[in-house]
Design a protein around this motif. Structure first.
Motif, PDB file in Angstrom:
ATOM      1  N   ARG A   1       0.250  -1.088   0.531  1.00 58.46           N
ATOM      2  CA  ARG A   1      -0.370   0.083   0.324  1.00 58.46           C
ATOM      3  C   ARG A   1       0.937   1.448   0.017  1.00 58.46           C
ATOM      4  O   ARG A   1       1.510   1.294   0.846  1.00 58.46           O
ATOM      5  CB  ARG A   1      -0.597   0.051   1.422  1.00 58.46           C
ATOM      6  CG  ARG A   1      -1.932   1.523   0.962  1.00 58.46           C
ATOM      7  CD  ARG A   1      -3.037   0.726   2.324  1.00 58.46           C
ATOM      8  NE  ARG A   1      -4.089  -0.304   2.251  1.00 58.46           N
ATOM      9  CZ  ARG A   1      -4.356   0.200   1.844  1.00 58.46           C
ATOM     10  NH1 ARG A   1      -5.665   0.990   1.342  1.00 58.46           N
ATOM     11  NH2 ARG A   1      -5.377  -1.798   1.411  1.00 58.46           N
ATOM     12  N   ASN A  21       1.085   5.188   0.382  1.00 63.21           N
ATOM     13  CA  ASN A  21       0.056   6.389   0.635  1.00 63.21           C
ATOM     14  C   ASN A  21       1.405   8.025   0.867  1.00 63.21           C
ATOM     15  O   ASN A  21       2.359   8.019   0.797  1.00 63.21           O
ATOM     16  CB  ASN A  21      -0.399   6.313   1.662  1.00 63.21           C
ATOM     17  CG  ASN A  21      -0.676   7.642   2.388  1.00 63.21           C
ATOM     18  OD1 ASN A  21      -1.048   8.540   2.338  1.00 63.21           O
ATOM     19  ND2 ASN A  21      -2.247   7.018   3.161  1.00 63.21           N
ATOM     20  N   GLN A  56       1.091  11.918   0.523  1.00 65.49           N
ATOM     21  CA  GLN A  56       0.496  13.491   0.926  1.00 65.49           C
ATOM     22  C   GLN A  56       1.105  14.109   0.524  1.00 65.49           C
ATOM     23  O   GLN A  56       2.802  14.272   0.859  1.00 65.49           O
ATOM     24  CB  GLN A  56       0.276  12.773   2.228  1.00 65.49           C
ATOM     25  CG  GLN A  56      -0.291  11.730   2.953  1.00 65.49           C
ATOM     26  CD  GLN A  56      -0.723  11.943   4.250  1.00 65.49           C
ATOM     27  OE1 GLN A  56      -0.550  12.914   5.097  1.00 65.49           O
ATOM     28  NE2 GLN A  56      -0.683   9.909   4.933  1.00 65.49           N
ATOM     29  N   LEU A  71      -4.055  13.851  -0.067  1.00 68.24           N
ATOM     30  CA  LEU A  71      -3.534  11.912   0.136  1.00 68.24           C
ATOM     31  C   LEU A  71      -4.352  11.490  -1.121  1.00 68.24           C
ATOM     32  O   LEU A  71      -5.088  11.729  -1.656  1.00 68.24           O
ATOM     33  CB  LEU A  71      -3.940  11.347   1.466  1.00 68.24           C
ATOM     34  CG  LEU A  71      -4.044  10.830   1.366  1.00 68.24           C
ATOM     35  CD1 LEU A  71      -3.876   9.862   3.069  1.00 68.24           C
ATOM     36  CD2 LEU A  71      -4.836   9.879   0.864  1.00 68.24           C
ATOM     37  N   GLU A 120      -4.577   7.795  -2.274  1.00 63.92           N
ATOM     38  CA  GLU A 120      -3.437   6.129  -1.619  1.00 63.92           C
ATOM     39  C   GLU A 120      -3.800   5.080  -2.949  1.00 63.92           C
ATOM     40  O   GLU A 120      -4.668   5.271  -3.448  1.00 63.92           O
ATOM     41  CB  GLU A 120      -4.154   5.893  -0.426  1.00 63.92           C
ATOM     42  CG  GLU A 120      -3.447   4.084   0.932  1.00 63.92           C
ATOM     43  CD  GLU A 120      -4.821   4.248   2.053  1.00 63.92           C
ATOM     44  OE1 GLU A 120      -3.870   4.639   3.017  1.00 63.92           O
ATOM     45  OE2 GLU A 120      -5.811   3.892   1.767  1.00 63.92           O
ATOM     46  N   ARG A 167      -8.060   5.091  -2.840  1.00 66.37           N
ATOM     47  CA  ARG A 167      -8.537   6.593  -1.778  1.00 66.37           C
ATOM     48  C   ARG A 167      -8.144   8.240  -2.363  1.00 66.37           C
ATOM     49  O   ARG A 167      -6.476   7.857  -2.198  1.00 66.37           O
ATOM     50  CB  ARG A 167      -8.025   6.230  -0.553  1.00 66.37           C
ATOM     51  CG  ARG A 167      -8.328   6.486   0.030  1.00 66.37           C
ATOM     52  CD  ARG A 167      -7.996   6.424   1.932  1.00 66.37           C
ATOM     53  NE  ARG A 167      -9.051   8.094   2.968  1.00 66.37           N
ATOM     54  CZ  ARG A 167      -8.304   7.855   4.418  1.00 66.37           C
ATOM     55  NH1 ARG A 167      -7.039   6.934   4.551  1.00 66.37           N
ATOM     56  NH2 ARG A 167      -8.735   8.903   4.976  1.00 66.37           N
TER      57      ARG A 167
END
Length: 245
Positions: free
Chosen positions: A60, A62, A64, A74, A76, A94
């Motif tokens: 995963r 991520n 930001q 953000l 993801e 996301r």
């Protein structure tokens, strides 16, 4: 293959972090307070244990980006493998926007921050990599300092889940309630404990327990997390690293 992917991602994060270290201004990072916004990249290995379906694991990523101390975007991207279907690919992406509307309202009330959160059905439902629905939510989080080592970040949000296209179902509307608590053991080590209740057609009970350790102050930390979904009986474990820019 997937461990190699995690290692390569971590090497990439370290390379970018080291390359930008001399160009960026020195900043003091206090990541124990989620209303503090920083540009950062987190790469984590993830394992999902499902009682009623196949287990899933992968990476995963991520990312930001803080436009300024009060605005953050953000992104993801999970890249996962489903053991049952034997398929590998991108899961549901996301996107989240976070805005610190007010800061230091009182000595203890340190922030009021609205947010908008979107989950995009980019993963294949038939391959066991996605939920096949859009999830849209918006709400507000408050930051409240209980003591020098403990802070609370309760949040309340509205949630809309669209009608799925690949299986029977209806659109749903509801609310999401979180009671995130941050416990600082030292300047380098802190823990998030976050019980979450999502009320849709059914009530979903879940939680987040995430331990973080800052290896290099203001620059680099590692984290280990347990994210249970009690209603669906899914247990997720993540181990990752974060670089700050």
């Amino acid at each position: 293959m997937y461990c190699k992917l995690v290692l390569l991602s971590l090497v990439l994060v370290l390379f970018i972090q080291n390359g930008m270290a001399q160009e960026s201004e020195e900043q003091t990072v206090d990541a124990s307070k989620p209303t503090n916004l920083y540009t950062q990249v987190n790469v984590a290995f993830e394992y999902q244990s499902h009682k009623n379906s196949s287990n899933v694991y992968g990476t995963r990523i991520n990312i930001q980006y803080a436009f300024d101390p009060d605005n953050l975007l953000l992104l993801e991207v999970p890249v996962l493998y489903n053991e049952g279907t034997e398929n590998f690919g991108i899961s549901d992406i996301r996107v989240r926007y976070f805005h610190a509307l007010k800061r230091n309202i009182t000595e203890r009330l340190i922030a009021i921050a609205p947010y908008a959160d979107f989950t995009i059905p980019s993963g294949s439902f038939l391959k066991g990599l996605g939920g096949n629905v859009w999830s849209l939510s918006g709400g507000v989080v408050a930051g409240y300092v209980v003591s020098p080592r403990i802070a609370m970040f309760p949040g309340l949000g509205y949630v809309h889940v669209t009608e799925p296209s690949d299986y029977p179902g209806k659109a749903q509307n509801g609310i999401n309630i979180q009671t995130n608590m941050s416990i600082s053991f030292s300047q380098q080590a802190f823990l998030f404990i976050n019980p979450i209740v999502t009320v849709l057609s059914d009530t979903i009970w879940s939680a987040e327990l995430n331990f973080n350790y800052m290896i290099k102050p203001n620059k680099f930390k590692v984290n280990a997390g347990y994210f249970p979904n009690f209603t669906a009986d899914i247990n997720t474990f993540r181990f990752g690293a974060t670089a700050y820019f």
